[in-house]
Scaffold this motif. Structure first.
Motif, short mmCIF file in Angstrom:
data_model
loop_
_atom_site.label_atom_id
_atom_site.label_comp_id
_atom_site.label_asym_id
_atom_site.label_seq_id
_atom_site.Cartn_x
_atom_site.Cartn_y
_atom_site.Cartn_z
N GLN A 23 11.95 75.19 23.82
CA GLN A 23 10.88 74.24 24.21
C GLN A 23 11.19 72.99 23.76
N LYS A 26 13.27 71.69 26.62
CA LYS A 26 12.51 71.52 27.85
C LYS A 26 13.48 72.36 28.97
N SER A 28 13.97 75.48 31.18
CA SER A 28 13.32 76.13 32.37
C SER A 28 13.76 77.54 32.11
#
Length: 220
Positions: A23, A26, A28
């Protein structure tokens, strides 16, 4: 290109540490939660995902990988992990690796053993509540290693490997946080660890609190 699939359960300490790192970075990825409490990891379907039937693990195309630290290094090499959490600099990375290697037997083992035997197994009806003598033995073993975190790893630093948060801190903190479920308060004996946990939480929120939501609920 398909996303990396991340299989995890936030009740698993290494799953939680890696989830927070993802997280913060960031990253994906395809979210693939696995409910350990429902024994979903013991199914034949999951065995095809991870032959050891444990979380966390990832699937990247045809490539399957278990073990949280191996996953951290793999995703870092692919550019999916923030460079502060797992540094590119050789010596800085080696210091993070030093803790990650150390913590398997010296933090994860005693903390998880304490959690399982004092908290989880009795809670699930899989074992009796430990005797006072056994509880003292388990606590002493855990605290002998917490003393090393307090007096060696955090002796002159804000974080485990320096003055910035790294993946080492996430992995270490998640192991210690789990003991709250057993009503163990690390702040009673280890003020440096208590201050450090506050710093880790502050540096990694809101993800730290999100990752520990169920742990905190059980602790209450």
């Amino acid at each position: 290109m398909s996303k990396v699939k991340y299989f995890y359960d936030l009740m698993s300490q290494p799953s939680r540490a890696l989830w927070i790192a993802l997280q913060m970075s960031k990253t994906s990825y395809e979210d693939c939660p696995v409910a350990l409490r429902k024994l979903e990891n013991r199914s034949e379907k999951f065995k095809k995902i991870n032959r050891f039937q444990k979380v966390p693990c990832i699937v990247d195309g045809d490539f399957h990988l278990g073990e949280s630290v191996a996953i951290l290094r793999y995703l870092s090499d692919k550019g999916h992990i923030d460079g502060q959490l797992y540094p590119k600099d050789l010596q800085s990375r080696a210091q993070v690796d030093e803790f990650l290697e150390w913590q398997h037997l010296n933090l994860r083992l005693p903390c998880s053993t304490y959690f399982l035997k004092v908290g989880l197994y009795p809670m699930m009806g899989l074992a009796e509540v430990p005797t006072v003598e056994k509880l003292t033995e388990l606590q002493n073993e855990m605290e002998n290693n917490l003393k090393l975190v307090e007096n060696v790893w955090l002796k002159h630093k804000d974080f485990l490997t320096g003055n910035k948060l790294t993946a080492a801190d996430l992995f270490g903190a998640c192991e210690i946080e789990q003991t709250k479920i057993c009503k163990y308060n690390v702040s009673d004996k280890f003020p440096k660890i208590s201050d450090w946990l506050s710093k880790v939480r502050q540096e990694s929120n809101p993800f730290y609190d999100s990752g520990h939501k169920f742990v905190n609920k059980l602790a209450k």
